[in-house]
Design a protein around this motif. Structure first.
Motif, short mmCIF file in Angstrom:
data_model
loop_
_atom_site.label_atom_id
_atom_site.label_comp_id
_atom_site.label_asym_id
_atom_site.label_seq_id
_atom_site.Cartn_x
_atom_site.Cartn_y
_atom_site.Cartn_z
N GLU A 10 0.81 -1.04 0.06
CA GLU A 10 0.02 -0.12 0.22
C GLU A 10 0.95 1.29 0.13
N LYS A 11 1.88 1.25 0.65
CA LYS A 11 2.87 2.22 0.73
C LYS A 11 3.54 2.52 -0.69
N LYS A 14 0.99 4.12 -2.87
CA LYS A 14 0.59 5.65 -2.62
C LYS A 14 1.89 6.53 -3.21
N TRP A 15 3.02 6.01 -2.84
CA TRP A 15 4.09 6.72 -3.39
C TRP A 15 4.01 6.92 -4.73
N SER A 17 1.44 6.61 -6.70
CA SER A 17 0.38 7.67 -7.12
C SER A 17 0.72 9.09 -6.80
N ASP A 18 1.51 9.10 -5.98
CA ASP A 18 2.08 10.59 -5.91
C ASP A 18 2.98 11.12 -6.96
#
Length: 139
Positions: A10-11, A14-15, A17-18
């Protein structure tokens, strides 16, 4: 244990996606911002034993294993490398060693960071992750 493995993935998402929301120079600026957030490493740790080889610049990684979890500190003499390391440390530091060693190149590819790095920096990133997993494997 599956929970923490999913937490790592998930991390990564998230990164990824950023980073995917940024283009061109903005992606490098983002890495530089991450570098500035990373605590500097004490000079006593900037030694050959902790250096990641194959990087375009100097990169050091200091691991600590505690209660089956890996804790990481890193520093570099270049902002892009340091920012990339900051993201990797955010993903892996504090996680269970048994989960860290299960992450593969396909998972890391989801970061979308390889596309913006030079081949030498890609090599350094690969060596950084391999080194983290080698330390985790000992834990």
């Amino acid at each position: 244990m599956k929970y923490t493995m999913e937490k790592i993935k998930e991390k990564i998402r998230k990164w990824g996606s950023d980073l995917s929301q940024l283009e061109g120079i903005d992606r490098f600026q983002y890495l530089i911002e991450q570098a500035k957030l990373l605590e500097p490493l004490a000079e006593e740790y900037k030694i050959r034993e902790f250096q990641i080889h194959g990087c375009a610049s100097k990169l050091w990684l200091v691991p600590r294993i505690e209660h089956g979890r890996i804790h990481l500190q890193s520093d570099s003499d270049a902002f892009i490398t340091k920012g990339t390391a900051a993201i990797i440390l955010n993903i892996f530091s504090g996680e269970l060693c048994t989960d860290v060693i299960k992450i593969n190149t396909t998972n890391i590819a989801e970061l979308g960071i390889l596309e913006i790095l030079t081949p030498q920096r890609q090599n350094g990133l690969s060596n950084l992750i391999t080194t983290i997993q080698r330390y985790a494997n000992k834990g």
